[in-house]
Scaffold this active site. Structure first.
Site, mmCIF file in Angstrom:
data_model
loop_
_atom_site.group_PDB
_atom_site.id
_atom_site.type_symbol
_atom_site.label_atom_id
_atom_site.label_comp_id
_atom_site.label_asym_id
_atom_site.label_seq_id
_atom_site.Cartn_x
_atom_site.Cartn_y
_atom_site.Cartn_z
ATOM 1 N N SER A 75 0.797 -1.237 0.000
ATOM 2 C CA SER A 75 0.000 0.000 0.000
ATOM 3 C C SER A 75 0.821 1.273 0.000
ATOM 4 O O SER A 75 0.278 2.361 -0.145
ATOM 5 C CB SER A 75 -0.902 0.018 1.239
ATOM 6 O OG SER A 75 -0.096 0.093 2.416
ATOM 7 N N CYS A 101 17.814 -25.556 -11.549
ATOM 8 C CA CYS A 101 17.383 -24.314 -12.196
ATOM 9 C C CYS A 101 18.174 -24.094 -13.479
ATOM 10 O O CYS A 101 19.223 -24.717 -13.693
ATOM 11 C CB CYS A 101 17.544 -23.131 -11.249
ATOM 12 S SG CYS A 101 19.238 -22.511 -11.091
ATOM 13 N N CYS A 119 20.483 -28.385 -7.316
ATOM 14 C CA CYS A 119 19.524 -27.461 -7.937
ATOM 15 C C CYS A 119 19.434 -27.756 -9.431
ATOM 16 O O CYS A 119 20.457 -27.965 -10.093
ATOM 17 C CB CYS A 119 19.970 -26.014 -7.699
ATOM 18 S SG CYS A 119 18.868 -24.776 -8.421
ATOM 19 N N ASP A 139 -1.018 1.497 6.074
ATOM 20 C CA ASP A 139 -0.678 1.362 7.487
ATOM 21 C C ASP A 139 0.527 2.224 7.793
ATOM 22 O O ASP A 139 1.162 2.780 6.892
ATOM 23 C CB ASP A 139 -0.388 -0.101 7.834
ATOM 24 C CG ASP A 139 0.852 -0.636 7.123
ATOM 25 O OD1 ASP A 139 1.023 -0.320 5.930
ATOM 26 O OD2 ASP A 139 1.647 -1.358 7.750
ATOM 27 N N ASP A 145 7.406 -12.455 1.410
ATOM 28 C CA ASP A 145 8.057 -11.775 0.295
ATOM 29 C C ASP A 145 9.341 -11.148 0.812
ATOM 30 O O ASP A 145 9.446 -10.839 1.999
ATOM 31 C CB ASP A 145 7.157 -10.678 -0.298
ATOM 32 C CG ASP A 145 7.198 -9.400 0.534
ATOM 33 O OD1 ASP A 145 7.966 -8.481 0.159
ATOM 34 O OD2 ASP A 145 6.508 -9.313 1.575
ATOM 35 N N GLN A 175 0.210 -4.255 13.393
ATOM 36 C CA GLN A 175 1.433 -3.569 13.794
ATOM 37 C C GLN A 175 1.631 -3.712 15.307
ATOM 38 O O GLN A 175 0.876 -4.410 15.965
ATOM 39 C CB GLN A 175 1.375 -2.094 13.370
ATOM 40 C CG GLN A 175 1.477 -1.862 11.875
ATOM 41 C CD GLN A 175 2.868 -2.146 11.326
ATOM 42 O OE1 GLN A 175 3.833 -2.360 12.068
ATOM 43 N NE2 GLN A 175 2.987 -2.152 10.000
ATOM 44 N N GLY A 183 2.686 1.641 2.790
ATOM 45 C CA GLY A 183 2.924 1.754 4.223
ATOM 46 C C GLY A 183 4.365 1.539 4.616
ATOM 47 O O GLY A 183 4.872 2.183 5.543
#
Length: 373
Positions: free
Chosen positions: A96, A308, A306, A149, A268, A191, A98
């Site tokens: 947002s 990838c 891996c 926020d 994230d 929060q 925030g």
């Protein structure tokens, strides 16, 4: 017509509370726990959308503040919303603005009504009210959007932390009341820094607003890992069990492991791509610094565990060469690998949770990292 959002719990680990689930969205089903690559300005740095799909990314994140400045939400909407704009047909979450209240604190003025930023690009003013944050995110068109926020520093005076909690709650109500689109899930953000009483105060204010999802904000802003984990211990149980739980901006692989053990579903962080651009790779045997001379003649792949595109294609010696010579392919190749590492981590966690072996997975992961590259 069925509601486009639904969270379905498939398994809960008996000893820890770690959860595996399915988050149904208009652009597809997200298996949780899930790590979302960060595409701040409408792109995950150095990585093509088809590569994100190839390595198993399900949902990505973009930033309201940055996209409102450039190119502007009207431009994105005119080009078909974020999904068309980014050429990503999977779920998207937008924050947002925030977090920028915290990270750009020298470039903003904050009141109970709004936050006004002075653009870091050209000095122009960007005003965000809860209503304006909803309007921008509705035009961007992400599947999941966040309430505006206030994210305060972890060591702020308690009076400031109380004010931030109360402002966040008031803004959450205004966001909910002004949000118009049924095809977007609006998340409330808890929060309160590392203060148990304030986290309880925040959650008690948000739960009656009945959001489709709830996030834990205000962590990974300077507190110690131990403080973060302790905060999650008392915060996660305050959140509804039947809604996805999102730990914002976290983090290191160990932080994701510890968050999952405490019942977090979504994560994230910019760390995989940022570290990649700085020549640091995450591997099954620990971090690898690609500029080190010892890799110069190494014909082995970056991570033998891996599959990838980077590990299938390039030797450690070649990757070191790319960084030493300043070739942009180095950061791109390492970004793909690091994101693949994170996706494999959460994929393996989902499997471990479903078989009630998440503690064993946690111990094996730590033991493997301790072995070194």
């Amino acid at each position: 017509m069925p509601h486009p959002f639904r969270f379905e719990l498939l398994a809960v680990d008996e000893r820890t509370g770690a959860r595996a689930g399915l988050f149904h969205t208009p652009h597809g089903i997200v298996e949780t726990p899930c790590f979302m690559p960060v595409g701040t300005r409408g792109t995950v740095k150095g990585v093509w959308p088809h590569q994100l799909r190839e390595i198993g990314a399900q949902m990505i994140l973009a930033n309201t503040y940055h996209l409102a400045l450039r190119p502007g939400e009207e431009v994105v909407a005119g080009l078909g919303d974020l999904h068309e704009f980014m050429h990503w047909d999977g779920p998207i979450l937008t924050d947002s603005g925030g977090f920028q209240v915290f990270s750009l604190n020298t470039l903003r003025e904050l009141t109970d009504d709004h936050v006004v930023f002075r653009s870091h690009i050209d000095g122009s003013l960007l005003e965000l009210t809860p209503e304006r944050a909803m309007q921008i995110q509705e035009q961007l068109g992400a599947d999941c959007i966040m309430c505006l926020d206030e994210c305060p520093p972890h060591d702020a005076p308690r009076e400031q932390l109380i004010a931030a909690v109360d402002r966040t709650t008031a803004w959450a109500r205004r966001c909910r009341d002004s949000h118009q689109r049924d095809d977007q899930a609006l998340f409330g953000i808890v929060q309160g820094a590392t203060d148990r009483e304030l986290r309880e105060r925040s959650a008690e204010g948000l739960r009656p607003l009945d959001f489709p999802g709830y996030a834990v904000g205000g962590l990974s802003v300077g507190e110690s890992p131990e403080e973060m984990y302790a905060t999650l211990d008392f915060t996660v149980p305050l959140l509804p069990e039947d809604r996805p739980r999102y730990l914002m901006g976290v983090g290191r692989p160990i932080d994701i492991l510890e968050g999952v053990l405490r019942g977090i579903d979504l994560f994230d962080c910019v760390m995989p791509t940022r570290n990649a651009r700085n020549a640091t790779a995450f591997t099954s045997r620990g971090p690898v610094k690609m500029r080190n001379l010892k890799h110069q003649n190494d014909v082995e792949p970056l991570d033998p565990d891996c599959d990838c595109p980077t590990c299938r294609s390039f030797s450690r010696g070649y990757l070191r060469h790319l960084f030493v010579t300043g070739e942009m392919l180095g950061g791109m190749a390492l970004s793909v690998h690091n994101l693949a590492y994170y996706q494999r981590l959460v994929r393996d966690l989902r499997t471990a949770i479903k078989s009630n072996r998440v503690l064993e997975f946690h111990a094996a992961h730590l033991a493997g990292q301790a072995d070194g590259p």
